[in-house]
Design a protein around this motif. Structure first.
Motif, PDB file in Angstrom:
ATOM      1  N   GLN A  48      41.444  45.786  51.616  1.00  6.78           N
ATOM      2  CA  GLN A  48      42.845  45.394  51.756  1.00  6.78           C
ATOM      3  C   GLN A  48      43.296  45.511  53.205  1.00  6.78           C
ATOM      4  OE1 GLN A  48      44.603  47.982  48.821  1.00  6.78           O
ATOM      5  NE2 GLN A  48      44.480  46.424  47.215  1.00  6.78           N
ATOM      6  N   LYS A  51      41.839  42.621  55.014  1.00  6.88           N
ATOM      7  CA  LYS A  51      42.573  41.403  54.667  1.00  6.88           C
ATOM      8  C   LYS A  51      43.889  41.343  55.455  1.00  6.88           C
ATOM      9  CE  LYS A  51      44.706  38.916  50.853  1.00  6.88           C
ATOM     10  NZ  LYS A  51      45.045  38.919  49.442  1.00  6.88           N
ATOM     11  N   SER A  55      44.824  38.530  58.088  1.00  6.87           N
ATOM     12  CA  SER A  55      46.057  37.758  57.927  1.00  6.87           C
ATOM     13  C   SER A  55      46.894  37.817  59.202  1.00  6.87           C
ATOM     14  CB  SER A  55      46.868  38.277  56.736  1.00  6.87           C
ATOM     15  OG  SER A  55      46.193  38.035  55.537  1.00  6.87           O
ATOM     16  N   LEU A 113      39.284  34.856  57.246  1.00  3.90           N
ATOM     17  CA  LEU A 113      40.227  35.335  56.238  1.00  3.90           C
ATOM     18  C   LEU A 113      39.729  34.965  54.850  1.00  3.90           C
ATOM     19  CD1 LEU A 113      42.890  36.628  55.416  1.00  3.90           C
ATOM     20  CD2 LEU A 113      43.982  34.404  55.754  1.00  3.90           C
ATOM     21  N   HIS A 114      39.217  33.757  54.707  1.00  6.27           N
ATOM     22  CA  HIS A 114      38.674  33.332  53.409  1.00  6.27           C
ATOM     23  C   HIS A 114      37.517  34.246  52.986  1.00  6.27           C
ATOM     24  CE1 HIS A 114      37.475  30.752  50.124  1.00  6.27           C
ATOM     25  NE2 HIS A 114      36.250  30.785  50.590  1.00  6.27           N
ATOM     26  N   THR A 116      36.958  37.336  53.981  1.00  5.10           N
ATOM     27  CA  THR A 116      37.503  38.669  53.700  1.00  5.10           C
ATOM     28  C   THR A 116      38.143  38.703  52.320  1.00  5.10           C
ATOM     29  OG1 THR A 116      37.900  39.092  56.044  1.00  5.10           O
ATOM     30  CG2 THR A 116      39.139  40.428  54.485  1.00  5.10           C
ATOM     31  N   ASN A 117      38.899  37.660  52.000  1.00  2.93           N
ATOM     32  CA  ASN A 117      39.538  37.598  50.675  1.00  2.93           C
ATOM     33  C   ASN A 117      38.486  37.538  49.580  1.00  2.93           C
ATOM     34  OD1 ASN A 117      42.063  37.683  51.790  1.00  2.93           O
ATOM     35  ND2 ASN A 117      42.411  35.492  51.689  1.00  2.93           N
ATOM     36  N   ALA A 120      36.917  40.986  49.268  1.00  2.00           N
ATOM     37  CA  ALA A 120      37.862  41.904  48.619  1.00  2.00           C
ATOM     38  C   ALA A 120      37.909  41.626  47.121  1.00  2.00           C
ATOM     39  CB  ALA A 120      39.255  41.765  49.238  1.00  2.00           C
ATOM     40  N   ALA A 121      37.932  40.364  46.761  1.00  2.00           N
ATOM     41  CA  ALA A 121      37.976  40.025  45.335  1.00  2.00           C
ATOM     42  C   ALA A 121      36.698  40.493  44.626  1.00  2.00           C
ATOM     43  CB  ALA A 121      38.145  38.510  45.161  1.00  2.00           C
TER      44      ALA A 121
END
Length: 125
Positions: A48, A51, A55, A113-114, A116-117, A120-121
């Protein structure tokens, strides 16, 4: 019906030892699960934070790109006013190169960012 014999002291002691062993295994299992949960919570928190940092970097890059576009527009207006000057073309080229570099940086940050997301998911799932 056959009569049941009361357990002997040795039998009772063995039963107590077995129960104590089961209790110790259950406590060790619980400790391992608690440690695994804590590790996953740390990973989730780290993801997080990453992320949020991505961001923020993306937001900063977009702001820089907007600034570069505004600068590009201002330089284009200057270039139009000085169209008779042969240096205008090289100025326009320089501005375009800077704009392309900013757009490439934005694309790189969006991809990061993609990623990292997605990471994270995966960690949360």
């Amino acid at each position: 019906p056959p009569q049941q014999q009361p357990p002997t002291g040795a039998q009772e002691g063995e039963a107590v030892r077995k129960l104590q062993n089961e209790l110790q295994r259950a406590a060790a299992d619980r400790q391992a699960l608690e440690e695994a949960v804590a590790a996953l919570e740390r990973e989730c928190s780290d993801a997080q934070r990453a992320k949020r940092a991505s961001s923020q970097a993306l937001s900063d890059a977009r702001r820089q790109l907007d600034d570069a576009r505004a600068e590009n527009d201002a330089l284009r207006h200057q270039a139009a006013a000085a169209a008779h000057d042969t240096s205008v073309q090289s100025l326009d080229t320089t501005v375009d190169e800077r704009l392309h570099a900013q757009e490439a940086e934005l694309a790189r940050l969006q991809a990061a960012l993609h990623d990292t997301n997605a990471t994270a998911a995966e960690r949360v799932a």
